[in-house]
Design a protein around this motif. Sequence first.
Motif, PDB file in Angstrom:
ATOM      1  N   MET A   1       0.842  -1.214   0.065  1.00 15.78           N
ATOM      2  CA  MET A   1       0.319   0.018  -0.073  1.00 15.78           C
ATOM      3  C   MET A   1       0.905   1.220   0.049  1.00 15.78           C
ATOM      4  O   MET A   1       1.974   1.277   0.565  1.00 15.78           O
ATOM      5  CB  MET A   1      -0.772  -0.043   1.259  1.00 15.78           C
ATOM      6  N   ILE A   2       0.448   2.374  -0.770  1.00 14.26           N
ATOM      7  CA  ILE A   2       1.260   3.471  -0.908  1.00 14.26           C
ATOM      8  C   ILE A   2       0.531   4.365   0.151  1.00 14.26           C
ATOM      9  O   ILE A   2      -0.576   4.966  -0.389  1.00 14.26           O
ATOM     10  CB  ILE A   2       1.337   4.136  -2.407  1.00 14.26           C
ATOM     11  N   PRO A   3       1.215   5.081   1.045  1.00 13.50           N
ATOM     12  CA  PRO A   3       0.688   6.003   1.728  1.00 13.50           C
ATOM     13  C   PRO A   3       0.645   7.501   1.008  1.00 13.50           C
ATOM     14  O   PRO A   3       1.624   7.661   0.360  1.00 13.50           O
ATOM     15  CB  PRO A   3       1.450   6.330   3.061  1.00 13.50           C
ATOM     16  N   ILE A   4      -0.359   8.171   1.214  1.00  8.56           N
ATOM     17  CA  ILE A   4      -0.348   9.676   0.472  1.00  8.56           C
ATOM     18  C   ILE A   4      -0.389  10.528   1.668  1.00  8.56           C
ATOM     19  O   ILE A   4      -1.227  10.633   2.799  1.00  8.56           O
ATOM     20  CB  ILE A   4      -1.620   9.681  -0.185  1.00  8.56           C
ATOM     21  N   PHE A   5       0.224  11.671   1.539  1.00  5.03           N
ATOM     22  CA  PHE A   5       0.398  12.925   2.458  1.00  5.03           C
ATOM     23  C   PHE A   5      -0.035  14.015   1.838  1.00  5.03           C
ATOM     24  O   PHE A   5       0.539  14.425   0.614  1.00  5.03           O
ATOM     25  CB  PHE A   5       2.035  12.949   2.851  1.00  5.03           C
ATOM     26  N   LEU A   6      -0.679  14.811   2.490  1.00  2.00           N
ATOM     27  CA  LEU A   6      -1.056  16.340   2.137  1.00  2.00           C
ATOM     28  C   LEU A   6      -0.548  17.339   3.012  1.00  2.00           C
ATOM     29  O   LEU A   6      -0.547  17.205   4.321  1.00  2.00           O
ATOM     30  CB  LEU A   6      -2.537  16.212   1.976  1.00  2.00           C
ATOM     31  N   CYS A   7      -0.083  18.371   2.380  1.00  2.00           N
ATOM     32  CA  CYS A   7       0.454  19.587   3.244  1.00  2.00           C
ATOM     33  C   CYS A   7       0.452  20.869   2.396  1.00  2.00           C
ATOM     34  O   CYS A   7       0.742  21.046   1.451  1.00  2.00           O
ATOM     35  CB  CYS A   7       1.943  19.382   3.698  1.00  2.00           C
ATOM     36  N   PHE A  33      -3.840   4.977   0.001  1.00  2.00           N
ATOM     37  CA  PHE A  33      -4.761   5.495   0.793  1.00  2.00           C
ATOM     38  C   PHE A  33      -4.141   6.653   1.544  1.00  2.00           C
ATOM     39  O   PHE A  33      -2.917   6.888   1.617  1.00  2.00           O
ATOM     40  CB  PHE A  33      -5.004   4.600   2.234  1.00  2.00           C
ATOM     41  N   ILE A  34      -5.135   7.523   1.875  1.00  2.00           N
ATOM     42  CA  ILE A  34      -4.473   9.041   2.521  1.00  2.00           C
ATOM     43  C   ILE A  34      -4.168   8.625   4.144  1.00  2.00           C
ATOM     44  O   ILE A  34      -5.104   8.451   4.830  1.00  2.00           O
ATOM     45  CB  ILE A  34      -5.485  10.150   2.391  1.00  2.00           C
ATOM     46  N   LEU A  35      -3.033   8.976   4.207  1.00  2.00           N
ATOM     47  CA  LEU A  35      -2.341   8.576   5.706  1.00  2.00           C
ATOM     48  C   LEU A  35      -2.626   9.745   6.694  1.00  2.00           C
ATOM     49  O   LEU A  35      -2.788   9.880   7.864  1.00  2.00           O
ATOM     50  CB  LEU A  35      -1.032   7.981   5.610  1.00  2.00           C
ATOM     51  N   PHE A  36      -1.964  10.791   5.805  1.00  4.55           N
ATOM     52  CA  PHE A  36      -1.933  12.096   6.811  1.00  4.55           C
ATOM     53  C   PHE A  36      -2.134  13.346   6.327  1.00  4.55           C
ATOM     54  O   PHE A  36      -1.554  13.453   4.901  1.00  4.55           O
ATOM     55  CB  PHE A  36      -0.349  11.947   7.412  1.00  4.55           C
ATOM     56  N   LYS A  37      -2.627  14.573   6.950  1.00  7.24           N
ATOM     57  CA  LYS A  37      -2.646  15.696   6.169  1.00  7.24           C
ATOM     58  C   LYS A  37      -2.495  16.825   7.042  1.00  7.24           C
ATOM     59  O   LYS A  37      -3.061  16.473   8.379  1.00  7.24           O
ATOM     60  CB  LYS A  37      -4.151  16.055   5.380  1.00  7.24           C
ATOM     61  N   THR A  38      -1.750  17.954   6.884  1.00  7.02           N
ATOM     62  CA  THR A  38      -1.704  18.762   7.831  1.00  7.02           C
ATOM     63  C   THR A  38      -1.077  20.298   7.148  1.00  7.02           C
ATOM     64  O   THR A  38      -0.954  20.306   6.069  1.00  7.02           O
ATOM     65  CB  THR A  38      -0.611  18.489   8.877  1.00  7.02           C
ATOM     66  N   GLN A  39      -1.479  21.165   7.847  1.00  4.45           N
ATOM     67  CA  GLN A  39      -1.038  22.598   7.345  1.00  4.45           C
ATOM     68  C   GLN A  39       0.173  22.906   7.834  1.00  4.45           C
ATOM     69  O   GLN A  39       0.780  23.753   7.246  1.00  4.45           O
ATOM     70  CB  GLN A  39      -2.090  23.715   8.239  1.00  4.45           C
ATOM     71  N   SER A  40       0.927  22.220   8.550  1.00 11.01           N
ATOM     72  CA  SER A  40       2.301  22.338   9.221  1.00 11.01           C
ATOM     73  C   SER A  40       3.190  21.708   8.507  1.00 11.01           C
ATOM     74  O   SER A  40       3.395  20.353   8.722  1.00 11.01           O
ATOM     75  CB  SER A  40       2.039  22.436  10.486  1.00 11.01           C
ATOM     76  N   PRO A  41       4.409  22.117   7.809  1.00 10.39           N
ATOM     77  CA  PRO A  41       5.514  21.311   7.561  1.00 10.39           C
ATOM     78  C   PRO A  41       6.273  20.802   8.447  1.00 10.39           C
ATOM     79  O   PRO A  41       6.822  19.533   8.084  1.00 10.39           O
ATOM     80  CB  PRO A  41       6.333  22.426   6.722  1.00 10.39           C
ATOM     81  N   GLN A  42       6.191  21.267   9.649  1.00 11.33           N
ATOM     82  CA  GLN A  42       6.935  20.849  10.854  1.00 11.33           C
ATOM     83  C   GLN A  42       6.409  19.595  11.218  1.00 11.33           C
ATOM     84  O   GLN A  42       6.840  18.657  11.795  1.00 11.33           O
ATOM     85  CB  GLN A  42       7.186  21.919  11.995  1.00 11.33           C
ATOM     86  N   THR A  43       4.972  19.635  11.477  1.00  7.81           N
ATOM     87  CA  THR A  43       4.029  18.559  11.763  1.00  7.81           C
ATOM     88  C   THR A  43       4.314  17.460  10.777  1.00  7.81           C
ATOM     89  O   THR A  43       4.568  16.157  11.246  1.00  7.81           O
ATOM     90  CB  THR A  43       2.786  18.892  12.040  1.00  7.81           C
ATOM     91  N   LEU A  44       4.395  17.632   9.639  1.00  3.64           N
ATOM     92  CA  LEU A  44       4.705  16.557   8.666  1.00  3.64           C
ATOM     93  C   LEU A  44       6.091  15.678   8.809  1.00  3.64           C
ATOM     94  O   LEU A  44       6.155  14.564   8.815  1.00  3.64           O
ATOM     95  CB  LEU A  44       4.468  17.097   7.303  1.00  3.64           C
ATOM     96  N   LEU A  45       6.901  16.550   8.973  1.00  2.00           N
ATOM     97  CA  LEU A  45       8.312  16.083   9.138  1.00  2.00           C
ATOM     98  C   LEU A  45       8.427  15.290  10.400  1.00  2.00           C
ATOM     99  O   LEU A  45       9.151  14.380  10.603  1.00  2.00           O
ATOM    100  CB  LEU A  45       9.527  17.305   8.779  1.00  2.00           C
TER     101      LEU A  45
END
Length: 252
Positions: A1-7, A33-45
């Motif tokens: 499965m390929i996780p998808i991230f949105l920022c 599947f969409i695993l994670f989305k956030t407005q914050s670059p720091q949170t994603l990292l």
Amino acid sequence: MIPIFLCDIKPANLDKWHQIIKNHLLLTNLKMFILFKTQSPQTLLTYITKSPSHLGLYFIGTNFNTKWNGFQLAQNIRKIDPRCYIVFITSQIELCYFAFQYKIEAMDFIPLCQTDELSARICQCIESVNKNYEILKLKKNELLPVKCGGQLIHLDTDDIIYIETSKNESHKLLIHTTTEENSIYGTLKELAASLSRNPNFYRCSKSIIINILHVSNINKDTKKFHLSNGDYVPYTSPYLKNILNGGLHFEI
């Protein structure tokens, strides 16, 4: 499965991209599947540092009104997930030359334009990544051999959502995958040993093993994991601690 991230800094953009991707995955049944989305670059990292992805697909904006821009974010993502796919979505398409300055190999630069074109471009990226993933799988061939109905079958470990002991029969296991449910004879301990080299599988209770790639959320009130197939499975606190130490974290 390929996780998808949105920022992206704008919630409206994140919601739009999320809906486009969700609709396409529902129509095509691709192994993403969409695993994670956030407005914050720091949170994603922080998230991907604690729970590193391998071959993730990232849709990110270019401006964040912080010390980070999208190209710096992509540069840091690439250090953690070097084989990832990065797609920029921006209203300032002329900034694409920064990708060369930061030495980022971007899959696409999509203008933040009318919904139809935006949707088409996002879906094209998803299809391209899926095609590459299928080719890599043929080369890597990560399959789990299990005996089912007197026959030996091989299951793609990425497709396994969770494994549980049968409530009706002793020494029987139910393997829930993205496409079917297989029942086999054996013990959870034996199957756990077969999966021990795969970093995505954890016991969440005495009777259940989960694939963390398929966990979409944790409900700490009900003490349950919400999985990609819509099922909720319970966890016990000692096992949750082990899972979190292994890198499963969510922005809740």
